[in-house]
Write a protein that holds these residues in place. Sequence first.
Motif, PDB file in Angstrom:
ATOM      1  N   LEU A 190      15.346 -38.386  -7.643  1.00  0.00           N
ATOM      2  CA  LEU A 190      16.179 -39.204  -8.533  1.00  0.00           C
ATOM      3  C   LEU A 190      16.788 -40.345  -7.714  1.00  0.00           C
ATOM      4  O   LEU A 190      17.437 -40.096  -6.704  1.00  0.00           O
ATOM      5  CB  LEU A 190      17.290 -38.344  -9.156  1.00  0.00           C
ATOM      6  N   TYR A 191      16.541 -41.566  -8.171  1.00  0.00           N
ATOM      7  CA  TYR A 191      16.962 -42.735  -7.393  1.00  0.00           C
ATOM      8  C   TYR A 191      18.207 -43.403  -7.969  1.00  0.00           C
ATOM      9  O   TYR A 191      18.367 -44.607  -7.876  1.00  0.00           O
ATOM     10  CB  TYR A 191      15.826 -43.768  -7.367  1.00  0.00           C
ATOM     11  N   GLY A 192      19.122 -42.631  -8.586  1.00  0.00           N
ATOM     12  CA  GLY A 192      20.233 -43.233  -9.324  1.00  0.00           C
ATOM     13  C   GLY A 192      21.324 -43.868  -8.483  1.00  0.00           C
ATOM     14  O   GLY A 192      21.961 -44.818  -8.907  1.00  0.00           O
ATOM     15  N   SER A 212      27.371 -36.799  -7.420  1.00  0.00           N
ATOM     16  CA  SER A 212      28.443 -37.754  -7.110  1.00  0.00           C
ATOM     17  C   SER A 212      28.101 -38.450  -5.805  1.00  0.00           C
ATOM     18  O   SER A 212      27.365 -37.906  -4.977  1.00  0.00           O
ATOM     19  CB  SER A 212      29.783 -37.037  -6.989  1.00  0.00           C
ATOM     20  N   SER A 213      28.681 -39.633  -5.611  1.00  0.00           N
ATOM     21  CA  SER A 213      28.236 -40.425  -4.475  1.00  0.00           C
ATOM     22  C   SER A 213      29.351 -41.290  -3.912  1.00  0.00           C
ATOM     23  O   SER A 213      30.412 -41.462  -4.512  1.00  0.00           O
ATOM     24  CB  SER A 213      27.073 -41.309  -4.930  1.00  0.00           C
ATOM     25  N   ARG A 214      29.050 -41.892  -2.756  1.00  0.00           N
ATOM     26  CA  ARG A 214      29.992 -42.831  -2.149  1.00  0.00           C
ATOM     27  C   ARG A 214      29.970 -44.179  -2.863  1.00  0.00           C
ATOM     28  O   ARG A 214      30.726 -45.073  -2.503  1.00  0.00           O
ATOM     29  CB  ARG A 214      29.653 -43.023  -0.673  1.00  0.00           C
ATOM     30  N   ASP A 215      29.081 -44.342  -3.865  1.00  0.00           N
ATOM     31  CA  ASP A 215      29.094 -45.585  -4.633  1.00  0.00           C
ATOM     32  C   ASP A 215      30.116 -45.512  -5.776  1.00  0.00           C
ATOM     33  O   ASP A 215      30.110 -46.354  -6.670  1.00  0.00           O
ATOM     34  CB  ASP A 215      27.700 -45.930  -5.165  1.00  0.00           C
ATOM     35  N   GLN A 216      30.984 -44.478  -5.731  1.00  0.00           N
ATOM     36  CA  GLN A 216      32.102 -44.277  -6.668  1.00  0.00           C
ATOM     37  C   GLN A 216      31.658 -43.813  -8.050  1.00  0.00           C
ATOM     38  O   GLN A 216      32.468 -43.700  -8.963  1.00  0.00           O
ATOM     39  CB  GLN A 216      32.945 -45.559  -6.811  1.00  0.00           C
ATOM     40  N   LEU A 217      30.367 -43.504  -8.203  1.00  0.00           N
ATOM     41  CA  LEU A 217      29.861 -43.074  -9.503  1.00  0.00           C
ATOM     42  C   LEU A 217      29.583 -41.578  -9.537  1.00  0.00           C
ATOM     43  O   LEU A 217      29.302 -40.957  -8.508  1.00  0.00           O
ATOM     44  CB  LEU A 217      28.552 -43.805  -9.838  1.00  0.00           C
ATOM     45  N   ILE A 218      29.664 -41.015 -10.745  1.00  0.00           N
ATOM     46  CA  ILE A 218      29.217 -39.638 -10.992  1.00  0.00           C
ATOM     47  C   ILE A 218      28.138 -39.758 -12.055  1.00  0.00           C
ATOM     48  O   ILE A 218      28.343 -40.424 -13.076  1.00  0.00           O
ATOM     49  CB  ILE A 218      30.381 -38.761 -11.503  1.00  0.00           C
ATOM     50  N   LYS A 219      26.989 -39.159 -11.822  1.00  0.00           N
ATOM     51  CA  LYS A 219      25.892 -39.261 -12.789  1.00  0.00           C
ATOM     52  C   LYS A 219      25.534 -37.885 -13.328  1.00  0.00           C
ATOM     53  O   LYS A 219      25.557 -36.898 -12.598  1.00  0.00           O
ATOM     54  CB  LYS A 219      24.661 -39.915 -12.156  1.00  0.00           C
ATOM     55  N   LEU A 220      25.199 -37.859 -14.620  1.00  0.00           N
ATOM     56  CA  LEU A 220      24.787 -36.616 -15.260  1.00  0.00           C
ATOM     57  C   LEU A 220      23.323 -36.763 -15.676  1.00  0.00           C
ATOM     58  O   LEU A 220      22.958 -37.730 -16.345  1.00  0.00           O
ATOM     59  CB  LEU A 220      25.659 -36.352 -16.497  1.00  0.00           C
ATOM     60  N   TYR A 221      22.502 -35.813 -15.224  1.00  0.00           N
ATOM     61  CA  TYR A 221      21.074 -35.835 -15.566  1.00  0.00           C
ATOM     62  C   TYR A 221      20.739 -34.645 -16.449  1.00  0.00           C
ATOM     63  O   TYR A 221      21.281 -33.553 -16.260  1.00  0.00           O
ATOM     64  CB  TYR A 221      20.213 -35.746 -14.292  1.00  0.00           C
ATOM     65  N   ASP A 222      19.814 -34.878 -17.403  1.00  0.00           N
ATOM     66  CA  ASP A 222      19.230 -33.760 -18.140  1.00  0.00           C
ATOM     67  C   ASP A 222      17.907 -33.460 -17.462  1.00  0.00           C
ATOM     68  O   ASP A 222      16.999 -34.283 -17.441  1.00  0.00           O
ATOM     69  CB  ASP A 222      18.994 -34.128 -19.602  1.00  0.00           C
ATOM     70  N   ARG A 224      15.592 -31.375 -18.164  1.00  0.00           N
ATOM     71  CA  ARG A 224      14.417 -31.107 -19.002  1.00  0.00           C
ATOM     72  C   ARG A 224      13.610 -32.382 -19.202  1.00  0.00           C
ATOM     73  O   ARG A 224      12.378 -32.359 -19.185  1.00  0.00           O
ATOM     74  CB  ARG A 224      14.851 -30.555 -20.371  1.00  0.00           C
ATOM     75  N   ALA A 225      14.323 -33.497 -19.383  1.00  0.00           N
ATOM     76  CA  ALA A 225      13.614 -34.764 -19.603  1.00  0.00           C
ATOM     77  C   ALA A 225      13.635 -35.632 -18.346  1.00  0.00           C
ATOM     78  O   ALA A 225      13.062 -36.713 -18.326  1.00  0.00           O
ATOM     79  CB  ALA A 225      14.272 -35.517 -20.753  1.00  0.00           C
ATOM     80  N   MET A 226      14.298 -35.133 -17.296  1.00  0.00           N
ATOM     81  CA  MET A 226      14.451 -35.889 -16.045  1.00  0.00           C
ATOM     82  C   MET A 226      15.059 -37.270 -16.306  1.00  0.00           C
ATOM     83  O   MET A 226      14.651 -38.261 -15.721  1.00  0.00           O
ATOM     84  CB  MET A 226      13.098 -36.069 -15.350  1.00  0.00           C
ATOM     85  N   ARG A 227      16.031 -37.316 -17.214  1.00  0.00           N
ATOM     86  CA  ARG A 227      16.627 -38.628 -17.477  1.00  0.00           C
ATOM     87  C   ARG A 227      18.135 -38.577 -17.258  1.00  0.00           C
ATOM     88  O   ARG A 227      18.761 -37.523 -17.370  1.00  0.00           O
ATOM     89  CB  ARG A 227      16.298 -39.095 -18.891  1.00  0.00           C
ATOM     90  N   GLU A 228      18.681 -39.751 -16.959  1.00  0.00           N
ATOM     91  CA  GLU A 228      20.122 -39.859 -16.737  1.00  0.00           C
ATOM     92  C   GLU A 228      20.817 -39.917 -18.095  1.00  0.00           C
ATOM     93  O   GLU A 228      20.500 -40.758 -18.926  1.00  0.00           O
ATOM     94  CB  GLU A 228      20.390 -41.141 -15.945  1.00  0.00           C
ATOM     95  N   LEU A 229      21.759 -38.997 -18.326  1.00  0.00           N
ATOM     96  CA  LEU A 229      22.486 -38.988 -19.604  1.00  0.00           C
ATOM     97  C   LEU A 229      23.640 -39.982 -19.580  1.00  0.00           C
ATOM     98  O   LEU A 229      23.899 -40.664 -20.553  1.00  0.00           O
ATOM     99  CB  LEU A 229      23.027 -37.586 -19.899  1.00  0.00           C
TER     100      LEU A 229
END
Length: 418
Positions: A190-192, A212-222, A224-229
């Motif tokens: 995942l390259y988010g 979560s990352s040092r880019d200050q973002l939190i990302k949620l992935y599903d 099953r579909a390998m997609r960012e929610l």
Amino acid sequence: EGVGGDVVPSVAFLTYCAHVTRAKNSNPVMCLSWTPGGRRLLTGNQEGEFTLWDGVNFSFELIMSAHDQSFRCMAWSHNQNYLLTSDSGGNIKYWSPSIAPVQSLDSHDGQPIHALSFSPADTKFVSCGDDATVRVWDWAGHREERVLEGHGWDVKCVQWHPRSSIICSGSKDNLVKLWDPRTGSCLSTLYGHKNTVTKVAWNDNGNWLLTSSRDQLIKLYDIRAMRELCSLKGHHKEVTSIAWHPVYETVFASGAMDGTLIYWNIGPKGSEEPAAKIPYAHDMAIWDMKWHPAGHLLATGSNDRQTKFWARNRPGTKQGLDDDGLEAAGGSAEILHAEMELGNHVGIVIGRRGATIIAMQRQTKTKMHVDQIRRVLQIEGTARQIETVKKRVGALLERVSSENEERGSGFGGGFGGY
């Protein structure tokens, strides 16, 4: 979720600081975990010591040396019969529930081991470290089974899927990778994120992955579909810790480098905006946070050497809900800038490692900066907040001046030329 999804989780936003603990010879708290059942809280500090706190009345119970170097992580097995801990020198230790040492392993070329996680059946566990590898271990045989190579830099976090044979890892190369521990192959990348991935966390439903990352973002992935929610923006500094709520599947908490604590409620009935926010929950980075198994308490451990227990606020209080505490200071109060001369007392206002100025910012909800060349304190806040700061700093400087005078003019004279 009985009474309508958006009603229930408000119980989960713990904005009241129930207790602050700090051991006598305190060190930064690197990791923590509740003992099975949540009777006690176990914290690991930078000196490699365990500290045990009572989870009901928050009293100090015990401190003992566990590792030769700084703690990095601790993880309980799912059957709650064993605890694993790791340190910054590549050492992994097994412990019994009574915190008696069972086994010690050295790995990852002596590099820090940032995370440990058990497989669903507890027969295996996984570790990751600054040698850019993820390693799968046989738990009973104490041996390394497989090295998962593919990350280009330090691996900062890893977690085994709660039910399936999938391992998720996040690294300083900004990538999140999913692995098959049986074959050792990388299933997906995942390259988010645009900076170091600091934490990954599977939701107990097995479908959602939080990063979560040092880019200050939190990302949620599903998964099953390998997609960012969704991509959650709420922190203004790098995100250092995240934890899913043990009861409500859509709720989680996150902590950042500046000590901010945020509660989120996501999903169909949730929001991409923070549900509750505590701007200065700690003075420094929140390295780890864990919910009590019952979900009524959240424990946070920080670089400011404190462990805090957060509980639900009394119904009707708005703490954590107003936007950064600005509304509380009188509607849309105008933000003003002010300066204050400090003279020779620049160091006093900053304090040891910035402790004084950080604490004062937290208490007054202002932004403060010391210009050391011009020797002035710059303040940003509402008129009332600025007035409060000036009173406090004035009182502090007055106290220091009178102390210097009492010590005799010789001492003060020597300082004058500074």
